[in-house]
Design a protein around this motif. Structure first.
Motif, PDB file in Angstrom:
ATOM      1  N   ARG A  90    -138.028 -59.684 -13.873  1.00 18.79           N
ATOM      2  CA  ARG A  90    -138.853 -60.236 -14.945  1.00 18.79           C
ATOM      3  C   ARG A  90    -139.761 -59.173 -15.559  1.00 18.79           C
ATOM      4  O   ARG A  90    -140.226 -59.322 -16.685  1.00 18.79           O
ATOM      5  N   LYS A  91    -140.043 -58.109 -14.800  1.00 15.53           N
ATOM      6  CA  LYS A  91    -140.882 -57.019 -15.289  1.00 15.53           C
ATOM      7  C   LYS A  91    -140.151 -55.709 -15.036  1.00 15.53           C
ATOM      8  O   LYS A  91    -140.051 -55.263 -13.892  1.00 15.53           O
ATOM      9  N   PRO A  92    -139.612 -55.069 -16.102  1.00 18.17           N
ATOM     10  CA  PRO A  92    -138.801 -53.846 -15.942  1.00 18.17           C
ATOM     11  C   PRO A  92    -139.478 -52.737 -15.145  1.00 18.17           C
ATOM     12  O   PRO A  92    -138.823 -52.075 -14.333  1.00 18.17           O
ATOM     13  N   VAL A  93    -140.772 -52.522 -15.362  1.00 17.62           N
ATOM     14  CA  VAL A  93    -141.475 -51.461 -14.631  1.00 17.62           C
ATOM     15  C   VAL A  93    -141.499 -51.774 -13.146  1.00 17.62           C
ATOM     16  O   VAL A  93    -141.228 -50.899 -12.302  1.00 17.62           O
ATOM     17  N   LEU A  94    -141.791 -53.012 -12.811  1.00 16.67           N
ATOM     18  CA  LEU A  94    -141.816 -53.432 -11.413  1.00 16.67           C
ATOM     19  C   LEU A  94    -140.418 -53.347 -10.805  1.00 16.67           C
ATOM     20  O   LEU A  94    -140.259 -52.931  -9.646  1.00 16.67           O
ATOM     21  N   LEU A  95    -139.411 -53.719 -11.600  1.00 13.68           N
ATOM     22  CA  LEU A  95    -138.023 -53.642 -11.127  1.00 13.68           C
ATOM     23  C   LEU A  95    -137.648 -52.201 -10.803  1.00 13.68           C
ATOM     24  O   LEU A  95    -137.049 -51.932  -9.759  1.00 13.68           O
ATOM     25  N   PHE A  96    -138.019 -51.268 -11.679  1.00 11.90           N
ATOM     26  CA  PHE A  96    -137.685 -49.872 -11.432  1.00 11.90           C
ATOM     27  C   PHE A  96    -138.405 -49.344 -10.194  1.00 11.90           C
ATOM     28  O   PHE A  96    -137.793 -48.665  -9.359  1.00 11.90           O
ATOM     29  N   LEU A  97    -139.692 -49.632 -10.074  1.00 10.87           N
ATOM     30  CA  LEU A  97    -140.457 -49.139  -8.917  1.00 10.87           C
ATOM     31  C   LEU A  97    -139.893 -49.684  -7.614  1.00 10.87           C
ATOM     32  O   LEU A  97    -139.770 -48.955  -6.624  1.00 10.87           O
ATOM     33  N   ALA A  98    -139.540 -50.967  -7.612  1.00 12.06           N
ATOM     34  CA  ALA A  98    -138.966 -51.582  -6.412  1.00 12.06           C
ATOM     35  C   ALA A  98    -137.617 -50.946  -6.081  1.00 12.06           C
ATOM     36  O   ALA A  98    -137.327 -50.629  -4.912  1.00 12.06           O
ATOM     37  N   THR A  99    -136.790 -50.751  -7.107  1.00 10.83           N
ATOM     38  CA  THR A  99    -135.483 -50.119  -6.915  1.00 10.83           C
ATOM     39  C   THR A  99    -135.647 -48.699  -6.380  1.00 10.83           C
ATOM     40  O   THR A  99    -134.956 -48.289  -5.444  1.00 10.83           O
ATOM     41  N   PHE A 100    -136.580 -47.972  -6.959  1.00 11.00           N
ATOM     42  CA  PHE A 100    -136.826 -46.584  -6.570  1.00 11.00           C
ATOM     43  C   PHE A 100    -137.226 -46.498  -5.098  1.00 11.00           C
ATOM     44  O   PHE A 100    -136.674 -45.702  -4.330  1.00 11.00           O
ATOM     45  N   VAL A 101    -138.182 -47.316  -4.701  1.00  5.19           N
ATOM     46  CA  VAL A 101    -138.685 -47.277  -3.324  1.00  5.19           C
ATOM     47  C   VAL A 101    -137.611 -47.722  -2.334  1.00  5.19           C
ATOM     48  O   VAL A 101    -137.408 -47.092  -1.286  1.00  5.19           O
ATOM     49  N   LEU A 102    -136.889 -48.794  -2.654  1.00  4.79           N
ATOM     50  CA  LEU A 102    -135.843 -49.298  -1.766  1.00  4.79           C
ATOM     51  C   LEU A 102    -134.726 -48.272  -1.584  1.00  4.79           C
ATOM     52  O   LEU A 102    -134.281 -48.025  -0.456  1.00  4.79           O
ATOM     53  N   LEU A 103    -134.278 -47.664  -2.667  1.00  8.29           N
ATOM     54  CA  LEU A 103    -133.203 -46.676  -2.574  1.00  8.29           C
ATOM     55  C   LEU A 103    -133.673 -45.401  -1.892  1.00  8.29           C
ATOM     56  O   LEU A 103    -132.911 -44.757  -1.162  1.00  8.29           O
ATOM     57  N   ASP A 104    -134.926 -45.030  -2.106  1.00 12.70           N
ATOM     58  CA  ASP A 104    -135.441 -43.824  -1.454  1.00 12.70           C
ATOM     59  C   ASP A 104    -135.545 -44.033   0.053  1.00 12.70           C
ATOM     60  O   ASP A 104    -135.238 -43.120   0.829  1.00 12.70           O
ATOM     61  N   PHE A 105    -135.957 -45.224   0.457  1.00  9.67           N
ATOM     62  CA  PHE A 105    -135.974 -45.532   1.892  1.00  9.67           C
ATOM     63  C   PHE A 105    -134.557 -45.508   2.449  1.00  9.67           C
ATOM     64  O   PHE A 105    -134.316 -45.003   3.561  1.00  9.67           O
ATOM     65  N   GLY A 106    -133.609 -46.023   1.667  1.00  8.45           N
ATOM     66  CA  GLY A 106    -132.215 -45.982   2.087  1.00  8.45           C
ATOM     67  C   GLY A 106    -131.717 -44.564   2.274  1.00  8.45           C
ATOM     68  O   GLY A 106    -130.984 -44.268   3.227  1.00  8.45           O
ATOM     69  N   GLU A 107    -132.122 -43.655   1.390  1.00  6.20           N
ATOM     70  CA  GLU A 107    -131.723 -42.255   1.509  1.00  6.20           C
ATOM     71  C   GLU A 107    -132.331 -41.613   2.753  1.00  6.20           C
ATOM     72  O   GLU A 107    -131.707 -40.768   3.398  1.00  6.20           O
ATOM     73  N   LEU A 150    -122.424 -41.249  -0.756  1.00  4.79           N
ATOM     74  CA  LEU A 150    -122.292 -42.214  -1.846  1.00  4.79           C
ATOM     75  C   LEU A 150    -121.961 -43.609  -1.330  1.00  4.79           C
ATOM     76  O   LEU A 150    -122.367 -44.611  -1.926  1.00  4.79           O
ATOM     77  N   SER A 151    -121.256 -43.683  -0.214  1.00  9.82           N
ATOM     78  CA  SER A 151    -120.954 -44.991   0.387  1.00  9.82           C
ATOM     79  C   SER A 151    -122.230 -45.651   0.903  1.00  9.82           C
ATOM     80  O   SER A 151    -122.415 -46.863   0.755  1.00  9.82           O
ATOM     81  N   PHE A 152    -123.097 -44.847   1.514  1.00 10.41           N
ATOM     82  CA  PHE A 152    -124.398 -45.378   1.945  1.00 10.41           C
ATOM     83  C   PHE A 152    -125.203 -45.841   0.742  1.00 10.41           C
ATOM     84  O   PHE A 152    -125.802 -46.923   0.764  1.00 10.41           O
ATOM     85  N   THR A 153    -125.235 -45.021  -0.312  1.00 10.57           N
ATOM     86  CA  THR A 153    -125.975 -45.402  -1.517  1.00 10.57           C
ATOM     87  C   THR A 153    -125.415 -46.684  -2.116  1.00 10.57           C
ATOM     88  O   THR A 153    -126.164 -47.543  -2.594  1.00 10.57           O
ATOM     89  N   LEU A 154    -124.104 -46.816  -2.076  1.00 15.50           N
ATOM     90  CA  LEU A 154    -123.451 -48.034  -2.575  1.00 15.50           C
ATOM     91  C   LEU A 154    -123.920 -49.251  -1.782  1.00 15.50           C
ATOM     92  O   LEU A 154    -124.152 -50.330  -2.348  1.00 15.50           O
ATOM     93  N   LEU A 155    -124.078 -49.066  -0.481  1.00 19.76           N
ATOM     94  CA  LEU A 155    -124.589 -50.155   0.365  1.00 19.76           C
ATOM     95  C   LEU A 155    -126.014 -50.510  -0.018  1.00 19.76           C
ATOM     96  O   LEU A 155    -126.360 -51.706  -0.137  1.00 19.76           O
ATOM     97  N   TRP A 156    -126.862 -49.496  -0.240  1.00 20.16           N
ATOM     98  CA  TRP A 156    -128.257 -49.768  -0.620  1.00 20.16           C
ATOM     99  C   TRP A 156    -128.317 -50.461  -1.989  1.00 20.16           C
ATOM    100  O   TRP A 156    -129.134 -51.355  -2.206  1.00 20.16           O
TER     101      TRP A 156
END
Length: 269
Positions: A90-107, A150-156
């Motif tokens: 619902r909020k693009p900025v919040l969506l990006f920040l959440a995506t960024f943090v989640l994927l970075d933790f995954g990495e 990339l397979s791990f990233t695909l999972l995240w």
């Protein structure tokens, strides 16, 4: 982040990443020539050993890239993933920040796993066996690890429900930070101490490339350094004590050869 910006990133993200990579690589190369920490090595020869890994990574990234598109289509259609669960969209900025943090933790998790499981470490050690860490070391990734990474990233991406534009923007930032972390350069300590509270710096990542444990098993972060501090994997080492490579594969740096590096994960050591 308005709609036109998100569309531009989705449509031209790969081109932006390529231009950014080439530009930063060129700038970093020249910074190393002037302000590098270590000069007593044959830079061109070293780079030509690492450069062929570009050719092995392209088909891996192309094939997995198709999988990324299909997974994102499915998660978006079915509104599956953490971003949909918590209504970040619902909020693009919040969506990006959440995506960024989640994927970075995954990495971060991916990097720890590559070090802790012997069968995976066999592929990751090709990157660590480089006895000189500079901008060309970013290219030194075995195709087997490229597929695993990339397979791990695909999972995240699947678990997070990341949308295409947010993933692409995150990858654009990652291009910069990955190159920055491997540059043959040291930040002034005062700047490093402040910037390193949030981001992985060259000073921190060079410690990760030290040839002996426990330093090899520290500073796993991809973009953010907060995970290392949170999970107790942060460490420091004076620059004068740094020796790059691996104590188990020191000979790999004596006569480096692309063919031998490709075969390295399949040898008994």
């Amino acid at each position: 982040m308005n709609h036109s910006f998100r569309n531009y990133i989705s449509s031209h993200g790969n081109l932006v990443q390529l231009v950014l990579f080439v530009s930063i690589f060129f700038i970093s190369w020249n910074i190393e020539n002037i302000y590098g920490v270590i000069f007593n090595y044959k830079k061109w020869k070293h780079s030509f050993v690492n450069a062929p890994f570009i050719l092995t990574s392209i088909p891996c990234q192309f094939i997995l890239g198709i999988a990324f598109v299909e997974v994102i289509k499915w998660t978006t259609m079915h509104k599956f993933g953490l971003s949909f669960l918590f209504h970040f969209g619902r909020k693009p900025v919040l969506l990006f920040l959440a995506t960024f943090v989640l994927l970075d933790f995954g990495e971060y998790v991916y990097h720890v796993v590559m070090h802790k499981f012997k069968i995976l470490w066999r592929f990751h050690l090709v990157h660590h066996s480089d006895n000189m860490v500079d901008i060309s070391t970013t290219l030194r990734e075995h195709p087997g690890e490229t597929i695993i990474r990339l397979s791990f990233t695909l999972l995240w991406v699947f678990l997070s429900g990341a949308v295409f534009w947010a993933l692409t923007l995150r990858q654009i930032i990652q291009v910069f930070t990955t190159l920055f972390a491997h540059i043959n350069y040291r930040l002034p300590e005062k700047i490093n101490n402040v910037l390193g509270l949030v981001l992985i710096t060259p000073n921190m990542h060079q410690v990760h490339h030290h040839y002996k444990q426990p330093y090899t098993d520290c500073n796993y972060g991809d973009v953010l350094s907060i995970w290392d501090r949170l999970f107790g994997t942060f460490n420091t080492l004076p620059v004068d004590d740094l020796i790059f490579g691996l104590d188990t594969h020191l000979e790999a740096g004596d006569h480096p050869d692309f063919k031998n590096l490709i075969k390295m994960p399949f040898r008994k050591k």
